[in-house]
Design a protein around this motif. Structure first.
Motif, mmCIF file in Angstrom:
data_model
loop_
_atom_site.group_PDB
_atom_site.id
_atom_site.type_symbol
_atom_site.label_atom_id
_atom_site.label_comp_id
_atom_site.label_asym_id
_atom_site.label_seq_id
_atom_site.Cartn_x
_atom_site.Cartn_y
_atom_site.Cartn_z
ATOM 1 N N GLU A 65 0.623 -1.138 0.022
ATOM 2 C CA GLU A 65 -0.096 0.363 0.055
ATOM 3 C C GLU A 65 0.567 0.981 0.033
ATOM 4 N N LYS A 66 1.833 1.118 0.730
ATOM 5 C CA LYS A 66 2.777 2.619 1.110
ATOM 6 C C LYS A 66 3.542 3.044 -0.198
ATOM 7 N N LEU A 67 4.075 1.516 -1.233
ATOM 8 C CA LEU A 67 4.951 1.999 -1.891
ATOM 9 C C LEU A 67 4.213 2.061 -3.341
ATOM 10 N N TYR A 68 3.562 1.168 -3.020
ATOM 11 C CA TYR A 68 2.652 1.041 -5.075
ATOM 12 C C TYR A 68 0.956 2.081 -4.603
ATOM 13 N N GLY A 69 0.004 1.994 -3.310
ATOM 14 C CA GLY A 69 -0.770 2.472 -3.983
ATOM 15 C C GLY A 69 -1.996 1.156 -3.787
ATOM 16 N N LYS A 70 -2.721 1.275 -4.914
ATOM 17 C CA LYS A 70 -4.177 -0.007 -4.664
ATOM 18 C C LYS A 70 -3.641 -0.886 -6.122
ATOM 19 N N ALA A 91 -4.895 -9.785 2.048
ATOM 20 C CA ALA A 91 -4.908 -8.483 3.475
ATOM 21 C C ALA A 91 -5.776 -7.751 2.686
ATOM 22 N N LEU A 92 -5.364 -7.881 1.234
ATOM 23 C CA LEU A 92 -5.831 -5.875 0.903
ATOM 24 C C LEU A 92 -7.245 -6.650 -0.190
ATOM 25 N N GLY A 93 -7.339 -7.344 -0.023
ATOM 26 C CA GLY A 93 -8.855 -7.377 -1.025
ATOM 27 C C GLY A 93 -8.674 -8.146 -2.115
ATOM 28 N N LEU A 94 -7.680 -7.970 -2.902
ATOM 29 C CA LEU A 94 -7.312 -8.094 -4.158
ATOM 30 C C LEU A 94 -7.255 -9.565 -4.982
ATOM 31 N N PRO A 95 -7.388 -9.356 -6.123
ATOM 32 C CA PRO A 95 -7.000 -11.028 -6.971
ATOM 33 C C PRO A 95 -5.140 -11.796 -7.034
ATOM 34 N N PHE A 96 -5.256 -12.335 -7.261
ATOM 35 C CA PHE A 96 -4.127 -12.768 -6.908
ATOM 36 C C PHE A 96 -4.156 -13.900 -8.251
ATOM 37 N N VAL A 97 -2.130 -13.644 -8.509
ATOM 38 C CA VAL A 97 -1.572 -14.694 -9.335
ATOM 39 C C VAL A 97 -0.723 -15.865 -9.271
ATOM 40 N N TYR A 98 -0.318 -16.665 -9.746
ATOM 41 C CA TYR A 98 0.588 -17.159 -9.519
ATOM 42 C C TYR A 98 1.593 -17.419 -10.587
ATOM 43 N N VAL A 122 0.261 -4.854 -10.941
ATOM 44 C CA VAL A 122 0.767 -6.218 -10.790
ATOM 45 C C VAL A 122 1.881 -5.676 -9.765
ATOM 46 N N VAL A 123 1.565 -5.990 -8.284
ATOM 47 C CA VAL A 123 2.756 -5.887 -7.770
ATOM 48 C C VAL A 123 3.224 -7.540 -7.042
ATOM 49 N N VAL A 124 4.722 -8.700 -7.361
ATOM 50 C CA VAL A 124 5.239 -9.586 -7.305
ATOM 51 C C VAL A 124 5.800 -9.787 -5.969
ATOM 52 N N ILE A 125 4.910 -10.802 -5.442
ATOM 53 C CA ILE A 125 5.580 -11.163 -3.897
ATOM 54 C C ILE A 125 6.809 -12.631 -4.434
ATOM 55 N N GLU A 126 7.412 -12.462 -3.886
ATOM 56 C CA GLU A 126 9.027 -14.027 -3.650
ATOM 57 C C GLU A 126 9.099 -13.968 -2.332
ATOM 58 N N ASP A 127 9.830 -15.134 -2.093
ATOM 59 C CA ASP A 127 10.064 -15.480 -1.158
ATOM 60 C C ASP A 127 11.327 -15.428 -0.762
ATOM 61 N N LEU A 128 12.228 -15.667 -1.625
ATOM 62 C CA LEU A 128 14.198 -15.586 -1.452
ATOM 63 C C LEU A 128 14.815 -15.499 -2.598
ATOM 64 N N ILE A 129 15.051 -14.019 -2.157
ATOM 65 C CA ILE A 129 16.597 -13.531 -4.022
ATOM 66 C C ILE A 129 18.092 -14.101 -3.985
ATOM 67 N N SER A 130 18.180 -14.953 -4.470
ATOM 68 C CA SER A 130 19.473 -15.532 -4.626
ATOM 69 C C SER A 130 20.506 -14.468 -5.528
ATOM 70 N N THR A 131 20.270 -15.284 -6.647
ATOM 71 C CA THR A 131 20.869 -14.384 -8.009
ATOM 72 C C THR A 131 19.720 -13.532 -8.266
ATOM 73 N N VAL A 147 1.485 -6.703 -19.328
ATOM 74 C CA VAL A 147 1.085 -5.777 -17.570
ATOM 75 C C VAL A 147 1.737 -5.117 -17.053
ATOM 76 N N ASN A 148 1.465 -4.102 -16.328
ATOM 77 C CA ASN A 148 2.113 -3.102 -15.602
ATOM 78 C C ASN A 148 2.722 -3.879 -14.076
ATOM 79 N N VAL A 149 4.248 -3.393 -14.147
ATOM 80 C CA VAL A 149 4.930 -4.951 -13.264
ATOM 81 C C VAL A 149 5.612 -3.848 -12.281
ATOM 82 N N MET A 150 4.155 -3.583 -11.125
ATOM 83 C CA MET A 150 5.239 -1.766 -10.653
ATOM 84 C C MET A 150 6.337 -2.338 -9.831
ATOM 85 N N GLY A 151 6.743 -3.657 -9.077
ATOM 86 C CA GLY A 151 7.739 -3.540 -8.619
ATOM 87 C C GLY A 151 7.174 -4.940 -7.550
ATOM 88 N N MET A 152 8.725 -5.576 -6.722
ATOM 89 C CA MET A 152 8.258 -6.743 -6.230
ATOM 90 C C MET A 152 8.725 -6.560 -4.618
#
Ligand SMILES: O=P(O)(O)OC[C@H]1O[C@H](OP(=O)(O)OP(=O)(O)O)[C@H](O)[C@@H]1O
Ligand SMILES: O=C(O)c1cc(=O)[nH]c(=O)[nH]1
Length: 213
Positions: A65-70, A91-98, A122-131, A147-152
């Motif tokens: 919410e803070k970084l990307y609004g809705k 938590a945000l009441g938003l649709p989800f894809v994987y 679209v905001v992407v959620i990831e568990d872990l970044i190595s490379t 789609v517009n990837v806003m960030g991760m």
């Protein structure tokens, strides 16, 4: 980039508490990239701990919410970030894809599962970044759907320079709850890592790509 120091330390503390951090220098882990490593951070374990997953859900949702609004949609990188991504979307009441690493070889041959429309934010959620390769592979698949990837936002990064340059090259902004430096800081405060392992980790971190290759 971690969100803030308190969150980075708290997240590290929780990961250590639930034994998500595995240290096995004698029997190295093989990472998705093929790199060998004495350490493995298994964020998937947090799904089994309601208090920990609630913390991650709350922090990630607030940051979205803070970084990307809705945004229109939350996307999780399969499989590690499906669970946590759904929690954030909920938590945000938003649709989800994987996003799968590659299209399915049967059925509908989808790489992205769920409903997505071109032009959506679209905001992407990831568990872990190595490379960062897996995460950016998911971003590529999303961009191919126009789609517009806003960030991760990810739970944890090792902070490798290769990941930083990979994200820069693809022009994707990345924020994480915690990282390797905060993990080590937290672990040393709580004597989580035995002395011989501390030495191994120091050596490994100087050249992780070549370690035990
Ligand atoms: O930054 P990278 O070098 O790409 O490595 C990180 C990736 O590795 C893990 O996934 P894994 O391939 O183990 O699959 P999983 O999510 O299905 O467990 C993790 O969930 C990240 O997606
Ligand atoms: O690079 C990976 O594959 C990787 C490293 C790690 O610490 N944890 C994880 O789930 N994957």
């Amino acid at each position: 980039m971690v969100l803030d120091k308190d969150t980075a330390k708290k997240t590290a503390e929780l990961l250590l508490q639930i034994n998500a951090i595995k240290l096995e220098p004698e029997n190295p882990f093989t990472w998705a990239s093929g790199w060998k490593s004495p350490i493995y951070c298994d964020n998937r374990i947090m799904l089994s701990y309601p208090e920990v997953r609630n913390f991650v859900q709350e922090v990630m949702a607030k940051q979205v919410e803070k970084l990307y609004g809705k945004p229109d949609v939350i996307a999780g990188v399969a499989t590690g970030a499906i669970g946590i991504g759904i929690l954030v979307a909920e938590a945000l009441g938003l649709p989800f894809v994987y996003v799968r690493p590659e299209p399915k070889s049967h059925g509908r041959q989808n790489q992205i599962e769920g409903y997505l429309e071109s032009g959506q934010n679209v905001v992407v959620i990831e568990d872990l970044i190595s490379t960062g390769k897996s995460s950016l592979n998911a971003v590529k698949a999303l961009k191919e759907q126009q789609v517009n990837v806003m960030g991760m936002i990810a739970i944890f990064t090792y902070g490798f320079s290769v990941a930083t340059s990979n994200f820069q090259e693809e022009n994707v902004s990345l924020h994480t709850l915690s990282d390797y430096n905060h993990l080590i800081e937290q672990a040393s405060e709580t004597n989580y890592i035995q002395e011989s392992h501390q030495q191994t980790l120091l050596e490994w971190k100087t050249n992780p790509q070549q370690w035990k290759q």
